[in-house]
Scaffold this motif. Structure first.
Motif, short mmCIF file in Angstrom:
data_model
loop_
_atom_site.label_atom_id
_atom_site.label_comp_id
_atom_site.label_asym_id
_atom_site.label_seq_id
_atom_site.Cartn_x
_atom_site.Cartn_y
_atom_site.Cartn_z
N GLU A 143 -3.93 -15.70 -0.47
CA GLU A 143 -4.83 -14.70 0.13
C GLU A 143 -5.26 -15.05 1.56
O GLU A 143 -6.41 -14.81 1.94
CB GLU A 143 -6.07 -14.50 -0.75
CG GLU A 143 -5.76 -13.97 -2.14
CD GLU A 143 -5.30 -12.52 -2.16
OE1 GLU A 143 -5.73 -11.73 -1.30
OE2 GLU A 143 -4.50 -12.19 -3.04
N GLU B 23 -7.90 -0.57 3.55
CA GLU B 23 -8.61 -1.19 2.43
C GLU B 23 -7.69 -1.22 1.23
O GLU B 23 -7.01 -0.24 0.93
CB GLU B 23 -9.87 -0.40 2.10
CG GLU B 23 -10.95 -0.57 3.13
CD GLU B 23 -12.24 0.08 2.69
OE1 GLU B 23 -12.89 -0.46 1.78
OE2 GLU B 23 -12.57 1.14 3.26
N PRO C 273 -8.89 -4.29 -5.09
CA PRO C 273 -8.86 -5.66 -5.59
C PRO C 273 -7.88 -5.75 -6.76
O PRO C 273 -7.80 -4.84 -7.58
CB PRO C 273 -10.28 -5.94 -6.04
CG PRO C 273 -11.12 -4.98 -5.24
CD PRO C 273 -10.25 -3.75 -5.08
N LYS D 150 -11.07 -6.52 0.19
CA LYS D 150 -9.70 -6.90 0.53
C LYS D 150 -9.16 -5.85 1.49
O LYS D 150 -9.33 -4.64 1.25
CB LYS D 150 -8.84 -6.99 -0.73
CG LYS D 150 -7.47 -7.57 -0.47
CD LYS D 150 -6.73 -7.88 -1.75
CE LYS D 150 -5.37 -8.45 -1.37
NZ LYS D 150 -4.57 -8.81 -2.52
N GLU E 274 -6.06 -5.17 4.96
CA GLU E 274 -5.04 -5.63 5.90
C GLU E 274 -5.15 -4.76 7.16
O GLU E 274 -5.77 -3.69 7.12
CB GLU E 274 -3.63 -5.49 5.30
CG GLU E 274 -3.37 -6.46 4.17
CD GLU E 274 -1.97 -6.36 3.60
OE1 GLU E 274 -1.47 -7.40 3.17
OE2 GLU E 274 -1.39 -5.25 3.56
N VAL F 13 -1.71 -9.93 4.29
CA VAL F 13 -2.32 -10.95 3.43
C VAL F 13 -1.46 -11.10 2.17
O VAL F 13 -1.71 -10.40 1.18
CB VAL F 13 -3.78 -10.58 3.07
CG1 VAL F 13 -4.42 -11.68 2.24
CG2 VAL F 13 -4.59 -10.30 4.33
N ASP G 87 -0.04 -12.56 -1.35
CA ASP G 87 -0.73 -13.19 -2.47
C ASP G 87 -0.57 -14.70 -2.43
O ASP G 87 -1.51 -15.44 -2.72
CB ASP G 87 -0.20 -12.62 -3.79
CG ASP G 87 -0.50 -11.13 -3.90
OD1 ASP G 87 -1.68 -10.78 -3.78
OD2 ASP G 87 0.44 -10.34 -4.10
#
Length: 183
Positions: free
Chosen positions: A67, A33, A36, A23, A25, A81, A83
């Motif tokens: 996501e 990073e 998670p 995950k 952005e 990103v 949720d």
């Protein structure tokens, strides 16, 4: 000690690199990073996404995504990103892009993670609103509250309240107790 200088990454380069991270952005050209999310986070995001999807689909108002990456700026390159996100019908491209959505969602929903600092969430909210989002809803699993951010205000609701008419879905009535039930 000399600080590390990283070369900025463009939106297109980030699209090619994104699969390398569980995950991430892109903020100001820098790949960030993300940890998670945990179980509470996932359950709450699903509950909110499900409620929003039911309302948006029933009214033919647009699309709800989870996501998905949104290009909030190309200069500096920024891809956030949320949720959960809502894009209203008049802004939904056909066909839907395979990559990042070009622009901000009309509504971004962020579920706080235990490691997320207030400055980080404030930066996300500012990025979404600056890029054109009508509202950002921030759910706090620990306090069981939701704060609705718009360009004009920020209003916090407790889990016992009903959210009525929040942008960009003025007809929505959402009992927050239902959203927070599963955590």
């Amino acid at each position: 000690m000399t600080p590390e200088v990283r070369t900025p990454v463009s939106v297109d380069e980030f699209w090619r690199l994104a699969s390398r991270f569980p995950k991430a952005e892109l903020v100001g050209g820098q790949v960030i990073e993300l940890v998670p999310p945990g179980v509470h986070h996932g359950v709450l995001a699903l509950a909110m996404g499900r409620r929003l999807h039911e309302y948006v689909a029933e009214g033919g108002l647009g699309v709800v995504m989870v996501e998905a990456g949104f290009v909030l700026s190309r200069d500096p390159p920024t891809v956030r990103v949320p949720d959960v996100a809502v894009v209203l019908r008049e802004r939904v491209p056909s066909p839907l892009p395979a990559g990042f959505f070009p622009g901000a969602p009309d509504l971004a929903v962020e579920v706080l993670s235990p490691d997320e600092r207030p400055t980080e969430i404030a930066a996300k909210v500012a990025d979404y609103l600056r890029a054109g989002a009508q509202a950002v809803w921030v759910l706090d699993p620990e306090d069981r509250t939701m704060t609705v951010h718009t360009r004009q205000s920020a209003v916090t609701y407790s889990r016992t309240e009903v959210l009525r008419g929040a942008p960009p879905l003025p007809g929505l009535e959402l009992r927050l107790q239902v959203v927070f039930t599963d955590i």
